[in-house]
Design a protein around this motif. Sequence first.
Motif, mmCIF file in Angstrom:
data_model
loop_
_atom_site.group_PDB
_atom_site.id
_atom_site.type_symbol
_atom_site.label_atom_id
_atom_site.label_comp_id
_atom_site.label_asym_id
_atom_site.label_seq_id
_atom_site.Cartn_x
_atom_site.Cartn_y
_atom_site.Cartn_z
ATOM 1 N N ILE A 178 8.669 3.023 -13.701
ATOM 2 C CA ILE A 178 7.865 1.469 -13.513
ATOM 3 C C ILE A 178 7.324 1.460 -11.738
ATOM 4 C CG2 ILE A 178 9.170 -0.659 -13.673
ATOM 5 C CD1 ILE A 178 10.967 0.182 -15.956
ATOM 6 N N GLY A 179 8.970 1.736 -10.899
ATOM 7 C CA GLY A 179 8.954 1.518 -9.742
ATOM 8 C C GLY A 179 6.973 2.267 -8.766
ATOM 9 N N TYR A 180 6.835 3.782 -9.539
ATOM 10 C CA TYR A 180 5.575 4.100 -9.331
ATOM 11 C C TYR A 180 4.544 3.124 -8.873
ATOM 12 C CZ TYR A 180 2.176 7.787 -8.176
ATOM 13 O OH TYR A 180 1.243 8.455 -7.778
ATOM 14 N N ILE A 181 4.615 3.044 -10.511
ATOM 15 C CA ILE A 181 3.150 2.322 -10.447
ATOM 16 C C ILE A 181 3.611 0.807 -10.119
ATOM 17 C CG2 ILE A 181 2.746 3.313 -12.676
ATOM 18 C CD1 ILE A 181 3.735 1.256 -14.081
ATOM 19 N N THR A 182 4.981 0.462 -9.841
ATOM 20 C CA THR A 182 4.667 -1.510 -10.144
ATOM 21 C C THR A 182 4.047 -1.560 -8.356
ATOM 22 O OG1 THR A 182 6.956 -2.123 -10.305
ATOM 23 C CG2 THR A 182 6.530 -2.853 -8.641
ATOM 24 N N PRO A 183 3.767 -0.954 -7.750
ATOM 25 C CA PRO A 183 3.153 -2.118 -6.577
ATOM 26 C C PRO A 183 1.386 -1.500 -6.432
ATOM 27 C CG PRO A 183 3.680 -0.079 -5.343
ATOM 28 C CD PRO A 183 3.927 -0.216 -7.338
#
Length: 424
Positions: free
Chosen positions: A116-121
């Motif tokens: 989730i954190g990888y695609i968030t920004p």
Amino acid sequence: MIKTKNRWLIALAGVGLHISIGSVYAWSVFTSPLQEQIGWTLSEVSLIFSIAIFFLGVSAAFMGHFVEKHGPRKSGLISTIFFASGLALSGYAVSIENLYLLYLGYGVLGGIGLGIGYITPVSTLVKWFPDRRGMATGLAIMGFGFAAMIASPVMSSLINSVGISNTFYIMAAVYFVIMICASLYLEKPVEGYHPKGLDLNEANTVKKDYVQLVANEAIKTRRFYFLWLMLFINVTCGIAILAVASPMGQEVAGLSPATAAVMVGIMGVFNGAGRLIWATISDYIGRPNLYTTFFIIQIVIFALLPFTSNALLFMLMLFIMISCYGGGFSAIPAYIADLFGTKQLGAIHGYILTAWAMAGLVGPFIVSKVREATNSYNLTLYIFVAFFVVALVISMIIRQDIRKIKTESERVNRVQKESAPVTL
């Protein structure tokens, strides 16, 4: 009047998020201490990393739509909760010496937080930087590549001073604070945003989207699977070499264990730097040319490595190769935007990242099995040459799709202009 946030601070927040979750690349720091302290085998400890990478890809695929619907702030906070709680649970698992609880904590919960954190920004930064898509996503993803270089010595020092379990607790607390602050600053730009002073009509300044597909439309096109295969091959070969760089350097080029260890550390620098440099270059030469360049370079390198006994040349070739590995990650979001538009970039990126999940299992498996069967790394390198030849062919074929969507878009625009009413 709504005040617009500074897009460079948005990018910095993305870096903060990625530099936290990217600490997963420093997992090997825990390998020997866990074996020595608790007595777990190498395969048992290594499986934890594989589980985390697998759940990274799976969660990215499932949560891509959530990022697009609810925005980067909410998805960043969810990533923070999963990743930090996974680290905290890992600390508890080590304290009671429960391997399966460690699989759940670091592998499953931590892996979900990673995905989730990888695609968030990513999709957010593409929209904040329509003039520099490659550079913007490369900047954030660079943090993921550089994270191990920062985290490894810190974690090693903490393990020696406070123990493995407390190291996990400290990491959970520190990364929780960093990720919370980064997530709270992230947000999408307003609809139709473009940087002040840029002319949207200048093709060389702002990338024009020829299509705007949603994720479910994108996966019905052949170019989606071409892109998936190119990333899968690039990651499979790269992550396999990362897994055996030290012993391969000692066997092929005669490096000492100490020199091989230094080489692995420098590879981390090239992994991170390649993500920013190659992605920025892609803004000037285009993503199709960049990936074709990747595959040509790596065909040459992998074909020559078995015959390279010179230590310096061997290391230089690995540094170039690993920069292509990192650059492949960072240029993918911009390539997705080129091929499908930015409407649901996060969701499409999540689907594409399942290639990473599969490659994380396939690459190390191939290199270890072939090494055990032949007692050499040479056949593995030749297999990877064949993989890259396939990827090179795909990188050429996908250009046909790009020309078709460009031609169709221009035809539609021309028809619309011709049918528009004339005002007197």
